[in-house]
Design a protein around this motif. Sequence first.
Motif, short mmCIF file in Angstrom:
data_model
loop_
_atom_site.label_atom_id
_atom_site.label_comp_id
_atom_site.label_asym_id
_atom_site.label_seq_id
_atom_site.Cartn_x
_atom_site.Cartn_y
_atom_site.Cartn_z
N ALA A 343 0.83 -1.20 0.00
CA ALA A 343 0.00 0.00 0.00
C ALA A 343 0.87 1.26 0.00
O ALA A 343 0.55 2.25 -0.69
CB ALA A 343 -0.93 0.00 1.22
N ALA A 344 1.96 1.22 0.76
CA ALA A 344 2.86 2.37 0.81
C ALA A 344 3.50 2.61 -0.56
O ALA A 344 3.66 3.76 -1.00
CB ALA A 344 3.94 2.15 1.87
N TRP A 345 3.87 1.54 -1.23
CA TRP A 345 4.46 1.66 -2.57
C TRP A 345 3.48 2.33 -3.52
O TRP A 345 3.83 3.26 -4.26
CB TRP A 345 4.85 0.28 -3.09
CG TRP A 345 5.38 0.26 -4.50
CD1 TRP A 345 4.65 0.15 -5.64
CD2 TRP A 345 6.75 0.36 -4.91
NE1 TRP A 345 5.47 0.15 -6.74
CE2 TRP A 345 6.76 0.29 -6.32
CE3 TRP A 345 7.95 0.49 -4.23
CZ2 TRP A 345 7.94 0.35 -7.07
CZ3 TRP A 345 9.14 0.54 -4.97
CH2 TRP A 345 9.11 0.48 -6.36
N ASP A 346 2.22 1.86 -3.52
CA ASP A 346 1.20 2.44 -4.41
C ASP A 346 1.00 3.92 -4.11
O ASP A 346 0.89 4.75 -5.03
CB ASP A 346 -0.11 1.68 -4.26
CG ASP A 346 -0.04 0.27 -4.82
OD1 ASP A 346 0.89 -0.01 -5.60
OD2 ASP A 346 -0.90 -0.55 -4.46
N ALA A 347 0.95 4.27 -2.81
CA ALA A 347 0.76 5.67 -2.43
C ALA A 347 1.96 6.51 -2.85
O ALA A 347 1.80 7.65 -3.33
CB ALA A 347 0.54 5.77 -0.92
N ALA A 348 3.15 5.96 -2.69
CA ALA A 348 4.36 6.69 -3.08
C ALA A 348 4.41 6.90 -4.59
O ALA A 348 4.80 7.97 -5.08
CB ALA A 348 5.60 5.93 -2.61
N MET A 349 3.98 5.90 -5.35
CA MET A 349 3.95 6.02 -6.80
C MET A 349 2.97 7.11 -7.22
O MET A 349 3.27 7.93 -8.11
CB MET A 349 3.56 4.68 -7.43
CG MET A 349 4.63 3.61 -7.35
SD MET A 349 6.01 3.90 -8.47
CE MET A 349 5.30 3.40 -10.03
N ASP A 350 1.81 7.15 -6.58
CA ASP A 350 0.81 8.18 -6.89
C ASP A 350 1.37 9.57 -6.61
O ASP A 350 1.19 10.51 -7.40
CB ASP A 350 -0.47 7.95 -6.08
CG ASP A 350 -1.25 6.72 -6.55
OD1 ASP A 350 -0.99 6.26 -7.68
OD2 ASP A 350 -2.09 6.23 -5.77
N GLU A 351 2.03 9.71 -5.46
CA GLU A 351 2.59 11.00 -5.09
C GLU A 351 3.70 11.41 -6.06
O GLU A 351 3.81 12.59 -6.44
CB GLU A 351 3.14 10.94 -3.66
CG GLU A 351 3.60 12.28 -3.12
CD GLU A 351 3.99 12.23 -1.66
OE1 GLU A 351 4.96 12.93 -1.28
OE2 GLU A 351 3.34 11.48 -0.90
N ALA A 352 4.51 10.44 -6.48
CA ALA A 352 5.59 10.74 -7.43
C ALA A 352 5.03 11.21 -8.76
O ALA A 352 5.58 12.13 -9.40
CB ALA A 352 6.46 9.51 -7.62
N LEU A 353 3.93 10.60 -9.19
CA LEU A 353 3.30 11.00 -10.44
C LEU A 353 2.74 12.42 -10.34
O LEU A 353 2.87 13.23 -11.27
CB LEU A 353 2.18 10.03 -10.81
CG LEU A 353 2.62 8.66 -11.34
CD1 LEU A 353 1.44 7.72 -11.48
CD2 LEU A 353 3.31 8.82 -12.70
#
Length: 375
Positions: A343-353
């Motif tokens: 879940a943290a990875w997905d959230a970090a990817m969204d924030e990076a985008l």
Amino acid sequence: MKRMKTVASAVLMLAAGALAGTAQAELPKSMTWTAYDVGSSGYVEASAMADALMKEESTRVRIMPSGTSIGRLLPLKTGRAAYGWLANEIYFAAEAIHDFAAQEWGPQDLRVMLGRPAGFGLGVAGDAGVKTLADLKGKRIARVQANPSVNIKVEAILAFAGLTWDDVEVVDVPSYGASLRALVEGTADAAGGVPTAATFRELEASPRGIVWPSLPDDDKAGWDRVKKVGSFFAPITETVGAGLSEDNPAQLIGYRYPMIATYADTSADEVYAVTKAIVETYDLYKDVNKIMPRWQAKIAGHPPADAPFHEGAVRYLKEIGVWTAEDEAWNQDRLARMKAVQAAWDAAMDEALEKNLPGKDWEAFWADYRAKNLQ
């Protein structure tokens, strides 16, 4: 009464379904496994088990050896192999750290089936003049390219003595097998590995000889430094392997290796069948070397491990009375941790985008996000 009959019928149906599921748990006609490269303990042990399955179950097994973590996991990720005889790359891949922090990897949903306890140390050539880990300063130590599983353990052993890679002469090699060969060939003074590796036996029999500098378990400061490098390490007194015996033990880093692993979405029935076949053919491979008794299910079938146990393996381990309530509690905690990382990875990817983060900055961004959002 009607409700009692309905409940009873449901229970019978569930029981029948469970029996049917077990009956359908057939071993694949052919399998591809990955393992450490030729000369490693993992390769020898995987080969012995593969030979046992081919003799007893008429199942064809092909082993793909690789000296790097990526080389062992990529075939599983792409479907070229179903199972791997792996080490701490399982933990790194599940946590998306080191080589697996790259965007094309991320947290891998891996599961363990069985994993034996192992000791890992720095095998040192006997003519290098090393008696304690502190004596390694300035010595030639092998470092394996693209293999954080080996390198982090060597780093932890150096940390025990208050040393880092900067305090030694680094000998970069392309694979785990090459790191051990460097000792035999005289191009390195020390290399990290498990004492049962065949190449360490070769070193023991050579004019150089072999020694294993200990990490005494009563050195609290040393072990605190070890655990800062890898929290999953623990002391182990090793008596099996090159240059070791009951009369000449060494205190090394303890962990699980090899761990038989696969992805979570591998069929539970298939994993059940493979786990069962490996356990039930134990008598065919138990005498391959002195370490094989650790593959007994009562030893290899318990956590902790670097990832949760697969549901198919758990089903079989419960069936033979090995899996405990404590094991199940550990497994549920580890599953929760993996979900949190994903879940943290997905959230970090969204924030990076959202931030239009350049790809070259991703790994540093992810490391910072992990530190702030995951304990």
